[in-house]
Structures are given as C-alpha cells and as structure tokens.
Design an enzyme around this catalytic site. Structure first.
Site, mmCIF file in Angstrom:
data_model
loop_
_atom_site.group_PDB
_atom_site.id
_atom_site.type_symbol
_atom_site.label_atom_id
_atom_site.label_comp_id
_atom_site.label_asym_id
_atom_site.label_seq_id
_atom_site.Cartn_x
_atom_site.Cartn_y
_atom_site.Cartn_z
ATOM 1 N N ARG A 1 -11.595 14.218 -6.535
ATOM 2 C CA ARG A 1 -11.928 15.319 -5.631
ATOM 3 C C ARG A 1 -10.895 16.439 -5.674
ATOM 4 O O ARG A 1 -11.090 17.479 -5.048
ATOM 5 C CB ARG A 1 -12.076 14.781 -4.201
ATOM 6 N N ASP B 1 -8.288 -11.420 -18.014
ATOM 7 C CA ASP B 1 -7.987 -12.558 -18.884
ATOM 8 C C ASP B 1 -6.509 -12.518 -19.258
ATOM 9 O O ASP B 1 -6.066 -11.639 -19.998
ATOM 10 C CB ASP B 1 -8.863 -12.491 -20.133
ATOM 11 N N ASP C 1 -11.328 8.028 -2.111
ATOM 12 C CA ASP C 1 -10.348 8.205 -3.189
ATOM 13 C C ASP C 1 -10.336 9.677 -3.587
ATOM 14 O O ASP C 1 -11.368 10.230 -3.985
ATOM 15 C CB ASP C 1 -10.727 7.331 -4.388
ATOM 16 N N HIS D 1 0.822 -1.204 0.000
ATOM 17 C CA HIS D 1 0.000 0.000 0.000
ATOM 18 C C HIS D 1 0.862 1.262 0.000
ATOM 19 O O HIS D 1 0.360 2.366 -0.227
ATOM 20 C CB HIS D 1 -0.935 0.007 1.214
#
Length: 456
Positions: free
Chosen positions: A301, A401, A297, A157
């Site tokens: 913004r 995929d 998130d 993260h």
C-alpha cells in the site's frame, strides 16, 4: 498439559560470523507490537537416519548461519524513554531449547495449536525479565515417543511481523537443507522514518482520524471491562470448504446494498461472516456498538511499494464499526462492505499520516500491544464486543522442509485473547480456509452452531 521433559538449560545460538554492531532505530509500527511474541508450531514425522541429537545439532548450526543476514533478530530491545524502544544489534543470540515428550504425534490430534493443553510445546517467554535481556526469537525442539518432532517458535513483534517471520523461517529451512540464502532481508526502516522527529505538520493528525488508538468499545451498561476480563476463553478451529467459501461470497455479493466495483474477496466475506456471527452468539443488543479490528499489511500500500522481504513490522490495525443490530439484521453484504471500506482507506497518504500521528504522541506506553502479555487488570480489553482479524491467507505458511520432509501440521500458538481469530489457508491446498478463533467459553457453542447454520 502434555508430559514433557526439558533437556537441561537452553542454548544460546549466535551468528556464526561477525555482524554489524550498533543501534538500529525502530519505526513507530515496530513500537506498537514490541512487547508481543507471536508463537507458531510445526510438526514433523519421524525422519529417516536422523536422531534427536543430530536434528538439534543441524538446526543450531543452520540457525547460526541464517542469523548472519538476519542479524537484527540476534539483538536486544532497549528502552529509550517515553515508552519508546530501540534495537541493539549486538549478536547476543537467540534461545534454543530441547525437550522430550512421552506422547506420540498421533496422541495430540490436529488442532493442537490454539489449545492450552499443548502450550508447553512452545518456548516460554519470561516477561518478567528486563526487556534488554529478553531474546527476540526462541525455538523449542520437542521430540516425541514415535520419533517425530515439533519446532515451536516465539517471534518478537518488535522486530518482525508475520510476513517477515515466515520469510525468516523459509530461509532458515533452506539453509538447513544445505542450500544458499535465496532472498536476503530488506533492513532499511527509513521508509517509515524510523528514529526521525515529527514533521511538525499543521494541523497535526488527531485521534479522531485513528480511532484504533482510542479506548476500546465497552458493552452497554458497563463502565469498564473488568467483568469481561474474568471470563474464561476457549478456542476452535473451524474449516470452510472451497464450495462454502464461494457460496458465502455469492451471498455477500448478491446482498450488497451499494455497488462496490468488484466482487468481495474471501477475506472480506469471511471477516464479515465471523463479525456477524460473533454479535449473534454473544447476544448483543441492537444498539450495541460492535467493532472488528483488521490487521493490514502496508507493504503493498506504500508508494513505491515496500519490498516483500522488508524485515520489520509493516502491519497495523484499523477498525470497522457498526451497530450490532445492523450487522445481525442486514445481510452479509453489509458487513463485508464495512470491512472493505475500512481496508481501502489505508493508502500511502494514510500510512504516512499515521506515522506522523504516532510520532507526535509524547509517550507510547499506553498504546503498545502489551495487555495481552502482561495481563494488567487496568489495561485495555479488545474482546467482547469486539473481534480482531488476522489473515495468513497470502503468507507462505506451509512447506518448510528442513531436510526431513515437509511439516505434517503448522498452526498458530495458544491464544487466550477473546475475539481474536486467524484465517489460515488449509494445508490440503484445496482452497478451503480454517478459521482459528478464541472466544469466551459461554459463547463458543452458539458461535460454532451459527457459524455453519448461517451459511447458504
């Protein structure tokens, strides 16, 4: 645990071409989650005309190619002092692990992601290593008796949030299929003033403006969370159909005590519902302060908006607070309005002020999201009486995929953190929602009962 055999030691996959080498400054938002790895898994049916060896070789080859544009992921974090880190872009590579499982895909069911019983399908992160030796991305390819396979990943993260991680996975799948990169990552962290000093604003932002970074709420009568930390947790995957979602939204909109300007979103509604039910299931007293932490998130913004392909951590938590008695006695519209009010305060001005607040902190150590991985007895506890919401509803979570067809299943990894829940779009594409939640064992049965009982 599943019976799994690992094929020797791991492989280090490095970018196949030379990449930029140097030190990249991290933003304050990167720093907050820098010690956390986010696990995710993808299951695939047995492919035609491919063996485990060719699948592994193909994935390693494509991974080395996609790491060229996504080169920060092949680097290492490094402490700089005062609880802060920087990123060394040095092409040291990512970790690729191969394993075999004696079970078939049909043996493990459909909600394996949160269960500890399937934890060994995910790459293990060795948090005892010095941080400058720890890869920022780990992959585990596990082949099953039936010929199917899983791709379990762990993403740092400190380098990427969920939006960035799914962008990387999408491009990796595309390159594996033999296609060219569609959207390169946006690597410029200057919008968050990464590596820059404080602006020296007067007066400076204070902790009162950002209660998320204060001490977590405790249960009434407890001076610390030591007893709550000892309680075992369990997980559940709860599906809400499209019809149930719409009925919940109608219930929230019809019961709102004040005009909100527009109807509640499914996100606001479901978060409010989970928050209320958690209070009821946990048996909170009316005067108990209850909190919901909401992951926001900032990309859309900011002014101007940050590119969707921004590769870094642009998310952070904000909290809504209420007395449990109000949440439980008032209708759903009350809880949903609290969620909306909290997320709507996150404007460009708020985000820039938050960055300044974090820059003014002398040491970031105690503010980092580390307790969930280091399990420190004296660390903060964000469980009971709190819950934490993470939404994957707008992320491209499905359809990866790699050349052998789309995944049969995708989901988050094992979770032990009391109160954490994910909102995930149903893979059927029917606008239903899956709530993946972790709670203390003693409350889960009651939560599941009330979760559906309190729906219209």
């Amino acid at each position: 645990m599943l019976s799994i055999t690992f094929k020797g030691s791991y492989t280090t996959v490095r970018p196949c071409d030379p990449t930029w080498n140097g030190t990249m400054a991290l933003s304050e938002l990167d720093q907050m989650g820098s010690l956390t790895f986010v696990p995710t898994i993808y299951l695939y049916r047995s492919p035609q005309n491919s063996t485990a060896a060719t699948i592994a070789e193909t994935l390693e080859d494509s991974l080395s190619k996609v790491l060229v544009p996504f080169y920060p992921l092949a680097g290492r974090l490094q402490w700089t002092g005062n609880g802060r880190l920087q990123l060394q872009c040095n092409a040291m590579g990512v970790r690729f692990i191969e394993a075999e499982c004696e079970s078939s895909l049909n043996d493990i069911g459909d909600d394996l992601s949160l269960s500890r019983l399937h934890g060994n399908l995910f790459p293990s992160v060795d948090y005892s290593l010095p941080i400058h030796e720890l890869p920022l991305f780990l992959v585990q390819l596990t082949t099953f008796r039936c010929g199917g396979f899983s791709i379990g990943i762990a993403f740092s993260h400190g380098v990427a949030d969920g939006t960035a991680a799914f962008h990387f996975m999408s491009e990796w799948a595309r390159v594996t299929r033999g296609e060219t990169l569609q959207t390169p990552p946006f690597l410029n962290r200057s919008v968050f003033r990464a590596g820059e000093p404080s602006l020296g604003l007067s007066p400076p932002p204070t902790l009162d403006e950002y209660p998320e970074y204060g001490n977590p709420v405790l249960l009434i009568g407890q001076s610390d969370a030591s007893e709550e930390k000892k309680k075992k947790t369990t997980t559940a995957m709860l599906k809400i159909t499209k019809a149930q979602v719409e009925k919940l939204r109608k219930m929230a909109n019809d019961s709102c005590e004040k005009p909100m300007g527009r109807g509640f979103t499914r996100y606001e509604t479901i978060c409010g519902h989970v928050w209320r039910i958690a209070c009821k299931a946990r048996g909170h007293k009316k005067e108990q302060e209850a909190v919901i932490a909401i992951c926001v998130d900032s990309r859309s913004r900011m002014t101007p908006k940050l590119p969707r392909e921004y590769f870094g951590t642009a998310t952070f938590d904000v909290i809504a607070q209420s007395l449990a008695g109000d949440l439980m006695s008032k209708p759903l519209g009350f809880a949903a309005s609290k969620v909306r009010e909290t997320t709507e305060k996150v404007t460009d001005k708020y985000i820039r002020s938050l960055i300044e607040f974090l820059k003014n902190l002398e040491d970031l150590t105690e503010y980092m999201d580390k307790d969930t991985v280091l399990r420190k007895e004296d660390g903060p506890f964000y469980g009971n009486p709190s819950v934490t919401a993470v939404s994957w509803l707008t992320l491209p979570t499905y359809g990866f995929d790699f050349g052998w067809g789309k995944e049969q299943y995708m989901g988050p990894g094992p979770c032990d953190d009391d109160g954490n829940f994910f909102l995930i779009q149903s893979p059927e594409g029917d606008d239903s929602v899956v709530v993946a939640i972790c709670l203390q064992e003693v409350y889960m049965d009651e939560f599941k009962k009330l979760f559906y009982q309190d729906m219209p």
